[in-house]
Structure formats: C-alpha cells, structure tokens
Design a protein around this motif. Structure first.
Motif, PDB file in Angstrom:
ATOM      1  N   ARG A   1      -6.497 -21.116 -29.852  1.00  0.00           N
ATOM      2  CA  ARG A   1      -6.472 -22.364 -29.092  1.00  0.00           C
ATOM      3  C   ARG A   1      -7.205 -22.244 -27.760  1.00  0.00           C
ATOM      4  N   VAL A   2      -7.786 -21.069 -27.501  1.00  0.00           N
ATOM      5  CA  VAL A   2      -8.590 -20.870 -26.295  1.00  0.00           C
ATOM      6  C   VAL A   2     -10.062 -21.056 -26.643  1.00  0.00           C
ATOM      7  N   VAL A   3     -10.526 -20.301 -27.649  1.00  0.00           N
ATOM      8  CA  VAL A   3     -11.876 -20.457 -28.195  1.00  0.00           C
ATOM      9  C   VAL A   3     -11.716 -20.807 -29.673  1.00  0.00           C
ATOM     10  N   PRO A   4     -11.883 -22.062 -30.040  1.00  0.00           N
ATOM     11  CA  PRO A   4     -11.619 -22.491 -31.416  1.00  0.00           C
ATOM     12  C   PRO A   4     -12.568 -21.854 -32.428  1.00  0.00           C
ATOM     13  N   ARG A   5     -12.103 -21.825 -33.661  1.00  0.00           N
ATOM     14  CA  ARG A   5     -12.816 -21.156 -34.752  1.00  0.00           C
ATOM     15  C   ARG A   5     -14.231 -21.683 -34.954  1.00  0.00           C
ATOM     16  N   ARG A   6     -14.478 -22.940 -34.632  1.00  0.00           N
ATOM     17  CA  ARG A   6     -15.803 -23.536 -34.859  1.00  0.00           C
ATOM     18  C   ARG A   6     -16.877 -22.798 -34.058  1.00  0.00           C
ATOM     19  N   HIS A   7     -16.505 -22.218 -32.930  1.00  0.00           N
ATOM     20  CA  HIS A   7     -17.482 -21.495 -32.120  1.00  0.00           C
ATOM     21  C   HIS A   7     -18.052 -20.308 -32.904  1.00  0.00           C
ATOM     22  N   ALA A   8     -17.181 -19.587 -33.586  1.00  0.00           N
ATOM     23  CA  ALA A   8     -17.643 -18.428 -34.353  1.00  0.00           C
ATOM     24  C   ALA A   8     -18.488 -18.850 -35.542  1.00  0.00           C
TER      25      ALA A   8
ATOM     26  N   ALA B   1     -25.809  -2.402 -32.063  1.00  0.00           N
ATOM     27  CA  ALA B   1     -24.991  -3.343 -32.820  1.00  0.00           C
ATOM     28  C   ALA B   1     -23.962  -3.934 -31.865  1.00  0.00           C
ATOM     29  N   VAL B   2     -23.416  -5.088 -32.250  1.00  0.00           N
ATOM     30  CA  VAL B   2     -22.505  -5.813 -31.358  1.00  0.00           C
ATOM     31  C   VAL B   2     -21.290  -6.297 -32.142  1.00  0.00           C
ATOM     32  N   VAL B   3     -20.132  -6.236 -31.488  1.00  0.00           N
ATOM     33  CA  VAL B   3     -18.918  -6.890 -31.981  1.00  0.00           C
ATOM     34  C   VAL B   3     -18.451  -7.859 -30.912  1.00  0.00           C
ATOM     35  N   THR B   4     -18.159  -9.099 -31.313  1.00  0.00           N
ATOM     36  CA  THR B   4     -17.502 -10.037 -30.408  1.00  0.00           C
ATOM     37  C   THR B   4     -16.142 -10.395 -30.988  1.00  0.00           C
ATOM     38  N   LEU B   5     -15.160 -10.544 -30.123  1.00  0.00           N
ATOM     39  CA  LEU B   5     -13.807 -10.895 -30.526  1.00  0.00           C
ATOM     40  C   LEU B   5     -13.405 -12.162 -29.774  1.00  0.00           C
ATOM     41  N   ALA B   6     -13.176 -13.251 -30.505  1.00  0.00           N
ATOM     42  CA  ALA B   6     -12.762 -14.520 -29.899  1.00  0.00           C
ATOM     43  C   ALA B   6     -13.745 -14.974 -28.834  1.00  0.00           C
ATOM     44  N   ALA B   7     -15.028 -14.900 -29.141  1.00  0.00           N
ATOM     45  CA  ALA B   7     -16.069 -15.185 -28.151  1.00  0.00           C
ATOM     46  C   ALA B   7     -16.486 -16.651 -28.192  1.00  0.00           C
ATOM     47  N   ILE B   8     -16.724 -17.199 -27.020  1.00  0.00           N
ATOM     48  CA  ILE B   8     -17.182 -18.565 -26.897  1.00  0.00           C
ATOM     49  C   ILE B   8     -18.653 -18.665 -27.298  1.00  0.00           C
TER      50      ILE B   8
ATOM     51  N   LEU C   1     -21.034  -8.446 -35.521  1.00  0.00           N
ATOM     52  CA  LEU C   1     -19.776  -8.776 -36.177  1.00  0.00           C
ATOM     53  C   LEU C   1     -19.017  -9.747 -35.284  1.00  0.00           C
ATOM     54  N   LEU C   2     -18.767 -10.946 -35.792  1.00  0.00           N
ATOM     55  CA  LEU C   2     -17.968 -11.946 -35.095  1.00  0.00           C
ATOM     56  C   LEU C   2     -16.548 -11.875 -35.638  1.00  0.00           C
ATOM     57  N   VAL C   3     -15.583 -11.646 -34.766  1.00  0.00           N
ATOM     58  CA  VAL C   3     -14.183 -11.598 -35.178  1.00  0.00           C
ATOM     59  C   VAL C   3     -13.473 -12.776 -34.513  1.00  0.00           C
ATOM     60  N   GLN C   4     -12.816 -13.598 -35.315  1.00  0.00           N
ATOM     61  CA  GLN C   4     -12.249 -14.836 -34.806  1.00  0.00           C
ATOM     62  C   GLN C   4     -10.885 -15.108 -35.412  1.00  0.00           C
ATOM     63  N   GLY C   5      -9.950 -15.546 -34.589  1.00  0.00           N
ATOM     64  CA  GLY C   5      -8.647 -15.974 -35.067  1.00  0.00           C
ATOM     65  C   GLY C   5      -8.697 -17.424 -35.521  1.00  0.00           C
TER      66      GLY C   5
END
Length: 277
Positions: free
Chosen positions: A231-238, A120-127, A223-227
């Motif tokens: 302003r570094v990796v915008p929400r649209r990426h997630a 399983a994978v978790v990404t946090l603020a990932a591009i 699991l994609l975790v996004q703020g």
C-alpha cells in the motif's frame, strides 16, 4: 566488522559510507541502496544474509541522510556518480546493486549510467518513474508527500511540517516483520530522524520529476521484487517497469506488503550470485 568512512567528493560534499569488510575471497560485492528515510547503514538482516553467502556489502547515506552533505535539487541519476565514488573509495571496480523502496530507483540509476561497473540489480518494493500511462498514485494509502513533491521542493517541505505516519500503509505481515526479523529497519528509521527531513524531501522530489535516465537504458539483468498487497508502492509500479527494463524478471509476492517483502533478500542475493561478478 562494519567500517564507516566519510568519502569526500570533488564537489566538496561528503558521503557517509559503510563497508562490511574487504575480503579477497568475497564471491560478490553488493552496493546496498537504503530506503526512505533511513541512515544509510546496512541493516543487520542484510549483513547476515550477505555474510552467509560470502558477499561483501557496501552502502552509503544519500545526500542529507545519515551524515551525508545535503544536495538540494538532486535527481535520481545523481546516485550513479555517488555510488561510483563510494566504490572507488573502497577499491571496488564492479559490483551488483540492491535497493529497497526508495533505494530501488537509485540502484537502477547506477545500472543505467555505469554499465561497465554494475553487474546486476535487485529492487524490492521500488517506485516507478512518474508516468501518465497509468494512475501512478492508485493504491497508495498515503500519497500526500509525493503529491506535494509534484509541485516542487518548497511544497514538499511544507507538507513535511505536518506529515504523520499512516499505519494503514502496512499490512499485518509488515508489522510482523517489523516486530521480528526486520526490527532493525524500524530502529534505523527512528535513528534517521536526528538528521531531519531533508533527505526524504529530496528523495520524493527526485521521484516525482524526470529521473535523468530511461529504464530502457538499463542493460544489466534486473530482478523486481514486489508485494501484491503493498500500500506504499502499489504492484502496478513493478509490472509497468517490467515492460520497460530490457532484461527484467518479476517476483510478485502474493502475501507480502512493503516491509515483509524484504524477507526475499537472501533469495535475491542467491539470484545475484547466479549472475556472477
């Protein structure tokens, strides 16, 4: 005690790797994929959250970071073989993966290309992978490095000669996190400077070209975790990745930016534990 090992690969490269400790009673082995730029050593809050849950943490410095051999021209997919080599060096067959910021794509690479090993994978603020389906740069406060990377490594290296940090990339919540529970992140970024800019340059070039795998190939739960305010990796990426990863869940954090979103690491570890080893 955190153990450091230089893992020698068949192609002659060396990866500097870390192990929080072999424990037969560990509930899960987690491969931590560091952000860009960092040294590759797992951060203290990650180790503390893992120890509280009986999780063993492995990590390594990607090529040109933190004592690992450079590998110019690498793509995101190449991280899968490197992660496998690190796991084998520590005697680990199966593991979950977690990647923050620039580590997120590399965590996904392992899941896509090592389907029998990554659980399983978790990404946090990932591009997200480059796409023209939406404005990939929209919402990035300081996209200069990635824009230069679109023109290749030479252009990105030239940009690095005058590159400066733009504090407007971070929300007040991000600075609060760096002053508080995630101060170790800022310290690690500072330490990474001694190894030069090549790791960050090669990361950006890899992000801006085909990754070497498709998101649809990731069959493990993600699991994609996004703020929301990142302003570094915008929400649209997630949200775009959510529509392409077959078994993805999105946690959108309404008050978080690029750093403060890391406060979800303990909860994300619980999510991984629920999915077993």
């Amino acid at each position: 005690m955190l153990r450091t090992v230089d893992v020698r690969l068949d192609d002659g490269r060396v990866l500097r790797a870390y192990d929080s400790g072999a424990d037969a009673a560990a509930r899960l082995v987690l491969m931590w994929h560091h952000g860009s730029p960092q040294t590759g050593a797992p951060l203290a809050p990650v180790l503390a959250a893992a120890a509280a849950r009986g999780i063993r943490v492995l990590s390594y410095a990607r090529p040109a970071y933190g004592g690992s051999t450079p590998q110019p021209g690498r793509d995101v997919a190449s991280a899968a073989a490197d992660a496998a080599a690190v796991a084998e060096a520590f005697g680990v067959a199966r593991f979950a993966a977690m990647g923050a910021s620039g580590g997120g794509p590399h965590a996904l690479a392992g899941a896509a290309l090592l389907p029998d090993r990554v659980t399983a994978v978790v990404t946090l603020a990932a591009i997200a992978p480059w796409t023209d389906a939406f404005d990939w740069f929209d919402g990035m406060q300081a996209p200069g490095g990635l824009r230069a990377a679109m023109d290749g490594r030479e252009a990105r290296a030239g940009y690095a000669e005058t590159e400066e940090f733009d504090p407007e990339q971070f929300l007040p919540a991000d600075f609060a996190a760096l002053d508080g529970p995630w101060s170790a992140l800022g310290d690690d970024v500072a330490r990474s400077a001694q190894f030069g800019p090549d790791g960050l340059i090669d990361d950006d070039v890899a992000f801006a070209k085909p990754w070497g795998f498709e998101l649809e190939a990731v069959r493990a739960p993600v699991l994609l975790v996004q703020g929301e305010g990142d302003r570094v990796v915008p929400r649209r990426h997630a949200s775009w990745m959510l529509g392409r990863l077959p078994r993805a869940t999105l946690w959108m954090r309404l008050d978080d930016g690029h750093v403060s979103v890391l406060d979800t690491v303990p909860d994300a570890m619980d999510w991984l534990l629920e999915r077993g080893s």
